[in-house]
Design a protein around this motif. Structure first.
Motif, short mmCIF file in Angstrom:
data_model
loop_
_atom_site.label_atom_id
_atom_site.label_comp_id
_atom_site.label_asym_id
_atom_site.label_seq_id
_atom_site.Cartn_x
_atom_site.Cartn_y
_atom_site.Cartn_z
N ILE A 1 4.59 -6.14 33.86
CA ILE A 1 3.41 -6.07 32.95
C ILE A 1 3.60 -6.81 31.48
O ILE A 1 2.88 -7.87 31.17
N GLU A 2 4.73 -6.63 30.81
CA GLU A 2 5.03 -7.16 29.60
C GLU A 2 5.27 -8.68 29.86
O GLU A 2 4.87 -9.39 28.99
N ALA A 3 5.81 -9.08 30.70
CA ALA A 3 6.08 -10.63 31.42
C ALA A 3 4.79 -11.12 31.26
O ALA A 3 4.40 -12.31 30.91
N SER A 4 3.77 -10.52 32.07
CA SER A 4 2.61 -11.14 32.30
C SER A 4 1.80 -11.22 31.09
O SER A 4 1.00 -12.36 30.93
N LEU A 5 1.96 -10.39 30.11
CA LEU A 5 1.12 -10.34 28.83
C LEU A 5 1.65 -11.49 28.08
O LEU A 5 0.92 -12.37 27.33
N GLN A 6 3.19 -11.65 28.02
CA GLN A 6 3.59 -12.84 27.39
C GLN A 6 3.26 -14.29 27.78
O GLN A 6 2.73 -15.03 27.01
N GLU B 1 8.65 5.45 44.06
CA GLU B 1 7.65 4.93 43.02
C GLU B 1 8.21 5.37 41.51
O GLU B 1 8.04 4.39 40.84
N THR B 2 8.96 6.25 41.31
CA THR B 2 9.42 6.79 40.22
C THR B 2 10.35 5.53 39.48
O THR B 2 10.44 5.24 38.46
N GLU B 3 11.28 5.16 40.71
CA GLU B 3 12.29 3.99 40.21
C GLU B 3 11.55 2.80 39.86
O GLU B 3 12.25 1.83 39.26
N ALA B 4 10.53 2.51 40.48
CA ALA B 4 9.62 1.17 40.49
C ALA B 4 8.78 1.12 39.11
O ALA B 4 8.42 0.17 38.73
N ILE B 5 8.52 2.15 38.43
CA ILE B 5 7.92 2.26 37.02
C ILE B 5 8.48 1.38 36.38
O ILE B 5 7.94 0.55 35.67
N PRO B 6 9.88 1.38 35.75
CA PRO B 6 10.10 0.63 34.78
C PRO B 6 10.17 -0.91 35.24
O PRO B 6 9.77 -1.75 34.33
N LYS B 7 10.32 -1.25 36.57
CA LYS B 7 10.41 -2.57 36.75
C LYS B 7 8.61 -3.19 36.74
O LYS B 7 8.48 -4.20 36.25
#
Length: 266
Positions: A77-82, A66-72
């Protein structure tokens, strides 16, 4: 020393030894009490501890994943906002009313598709010579439909747009695409397949299409404007003025014809 005193001391010593021996016996009995059940209980405790250790190890692995998945997840989320911003921008520029593309063409375009009687219709199949199949010709692309949006209409000076609405302008654009489609059909129709009253018109349109100002563009003549939405009345003339201002059409005069060209927005 009196004999009685010696005997009493001896009895005390014997009693002390007997007490010590009794205590040792009780300790031995306590140590060896229920040995079989004690072993099974210890084994059960050991198994439970091992299970807990395995579960703890799985929890650690899951936490690491889960910790490794946080950056992905942050990138997603950034791509979805764009993408949301792009969709909001598209929503703001798409016109609120987009009329359906009219599939019907003008009477002239329908007539131009009328074929002359074929050999088969005359019952002369047996007399027809074997001829090579004609090569397929590439057709012209469909006329463009570049509708306007509310921002573009609002940018037009009030004296120019008068009281016309976005819906009327886009419906007129739809009509103009239909006129240009009818013109295109006449340009591409084989001369032999045209009725006599349209052959002369088709040749005239081909001469216009070959001019430098018109070559390669979709166009129609002012005389083609006959509705249903766009007409040569005051409203129709205002719509043409607005579309010229917004770069959707341009006009040129060739001979005695006023030619209207469909353009890509600037």
């Amino acid at each position: 020393m009196d004999i009685k005193d010696v005997g009493s001391s001896l009895d005390s010593l014997i009693s002390s030894f007997n007490t010590r021996i009794s205590e040792i016996q009780q300790l031995v009995i306590a140590r060896n009490m229920y040995p079989a059940s004690s072993v099974s209980d210890l084994s059960a405790i050991d198994s439970a501890v091992k299970v807990l250790e395995l579960q703890l190890q799985k929890i650690k692995i899951r936490l690491r994943e889960e910790t490794e998945a946080i950056p992905k997840a942050k990138k997603l989320i950034e791509a979805s906002l764009q993408q949301q911003k792009k969709l909001q921008h598209l929503s703001s520029v798409v016109p609120s009313y987009v009329p359906d593309r009219v599939t019907k063409t003008t009477d002239d375009s329908i007539k131009c598709l009328h074929l002359e009687p074929s050999v088969e219709d005359l019952g002369l199949v047996s007399l027809k010579l074997d001829e090579p199949a004609p090569k397929e010709k590439k057709g012209r692309a469909s006329p463009p439909l570049f509708y306007i949006n509310s921002d573009e209409l609002n940018s037009v000076p009030p004296y120019m747009k008068q009281r016309i609405t976005l819906e009327k302008v886009n419906a007129a654009i739809n009509d103009m695409a239909t006129y240009a489609e009818a013109t295109s059909q006449l340009l591409t129709a084989p001369r032999k397949k045209l009725k006599e009253n349209l052959a002369e018109r088709a040749m005239e349109l081909r001469d216009i299409a070959a001019t430098e100002a018109v070559k390669g563009k979709h166009f129609f003549l002012e005389t083609d404007i006959k509705g249903p939405s766009l007409k040569l009345d005051n409203t129709g003339k205002a719509i043409l003025t607005v579309l010229r201002h917004l770069g959707r059409i341009s006009e040129t005069r060739i001979g005695h014809h006023r030619v209207i060209l469909l353009l890509r927005p600037r």
